[in-house]
Design an enzyme around this catalytic site. Sequence first.
Site, mmCIF file in Angstrom:
data_model
loop_
_atom_site.group_PDB
_atom_site.id
_atom_site.type_symbol
_atom_site.label_atom_id
_atom_site.label_comp_id
_atom_site.label_asym_id
_atom_site.label_seq_id
_atom_site.Cartn_x
_atom_site.Cartn_y
_atom_site.Cartn_z
ATOM 1 N N HIS A 1 0.856 -1.187 0.000
ATOM 2 C CA HIS A 1 0.000 0.000 0.000
ATOM 3 C C HIS A 1 0.892 1.236 0.000
ATOM 4 C CE1 HIS A 1 -3.182 2.740 0.500
ATOM 5 N NE2 HIS A 1 -3.894 2.147 1.453
ATOM 6 N N HIS B 1 -2.475 7.004 -0.730
ATOM 7 C CA HIS B 1 -3.445 7.600 0.199
ATOM 8 C C HIS B 1 -2.864 8.220 1.466
ATOM 9 C CE1 HIS B 1 -6.094 6.023 -2.662
ATOM 10 N NE2 HIS B 1 -6.436 4.891 -2.087
ATOM 11 N N TYR C 1 -0.380 7.381 3.470
ATOM 12 C CA TYR C 1 0.185 6.557 4.533
ATOM 13 C C TYR C 1 1.723 6.569 4.448
ATOM 14 C CZ TYR C 1 -4.676 5.403 5.219
ATOM 15 O OH TYR C 1 -6.034 5.500 5.450
#
Length: 368
Positions: free
Chosen positions: A182, A185, A187
């Site tokens: 990931h 977004h 993070y």
Amino acid sequence: MAAEGEAQVIPLLTPYKMGNFNLSHRIVLAPLTRQRSYDNVPQSHAVLYYSQRASKGGFLITEATGVSNTAQGLLHTPGIWSKEQVEAWKPIVDAVHAKGATLFCQLWHVGRVSSSAYQPNGEAPISSTDKPLKPQIKNDGNETEHTPPRRLRTDEIPHIVNDFRLAARNAIEAGFDGIEIHGAHGYLHEQFMKDQVNDRTDKYGGSLENRCRFTLEVVEAIANEIGANRVGIRLSPFGDFGESGDSNPKELGLYMANALNKYNILYCHMVEPRMKNVLEVVECPHRLVPMRKAFNGTFIASGGYDRQGGIDAIAQNRADLVAYGRLFLANPDLPKRYAIDAPLNKYNRDTFYTPDPVIGYTDYPFLE
């Protein structure tokens, strides 16, 4: 145009070979945080949730899954750093495989998008920076304050890379077919990659190459651990989630697309930029075309697609696969509905992140 009496070929429903995986259609279940993994352990109700959305030859990506006990920033999100968590994932993976589908685990570290309440011993969350986030509206609609983060020392960063490597190994032990990093977004990965956040002066800050170093080290470590043919990454260069924007998002996206080729990973999953106005969300699908052309592996696009948008993306060669989130959440048989252009269930935002194991989770109806 199909001849009279001849079935029309729908590009979104055509087969695709992604590395060693033979997919029967191009519709992907996007990673969706659902906050139903009590105490960070996947639960038995997730067996039904994921298997409902699995079909023969389908491809699913799990909700964001923490790589360590410092990775969490929300209540009841799953992890994969402990033996208990690995064992809890196994029946979920088995149920998806029983349907003939492929399942990847999305590996996550929230970085500064957290508070001391979610951290071991009540410590400050870690990040590339010590710049705090402003209070934000949480998934449940309430405002949350984030604890000011602690800037990682240069010598600590290899330990975080290792957390991702071990989590990837755990995912393979749990039976997953592969993992998705990931890197989107706002993070931890974006806290390094994007210049709105990264204010470091060491080898992980400053130039674009330095800012992307951490993420590429994670890619390399995981590829060496489980094989590049089992590794994907999600990126959102045009996004500004979590106060993580970049002054030149196109340059960032292109740099990453080209740099990832060195590691021969399976896929790159990028989120479309979307412009919002008062009345509607307007997609800007062609912004990802340069990255799609630069990256050598499978290219997945996501972000606000409907049926026709997905068909167009495949037909125009702007993506190999299209990931659907909210529509797949509310329509567990989305590929079947798209195949016959059937009406869709409407999703209920109020139940996206509630802890109920059924309502808004496994009770969306099928066509039958």
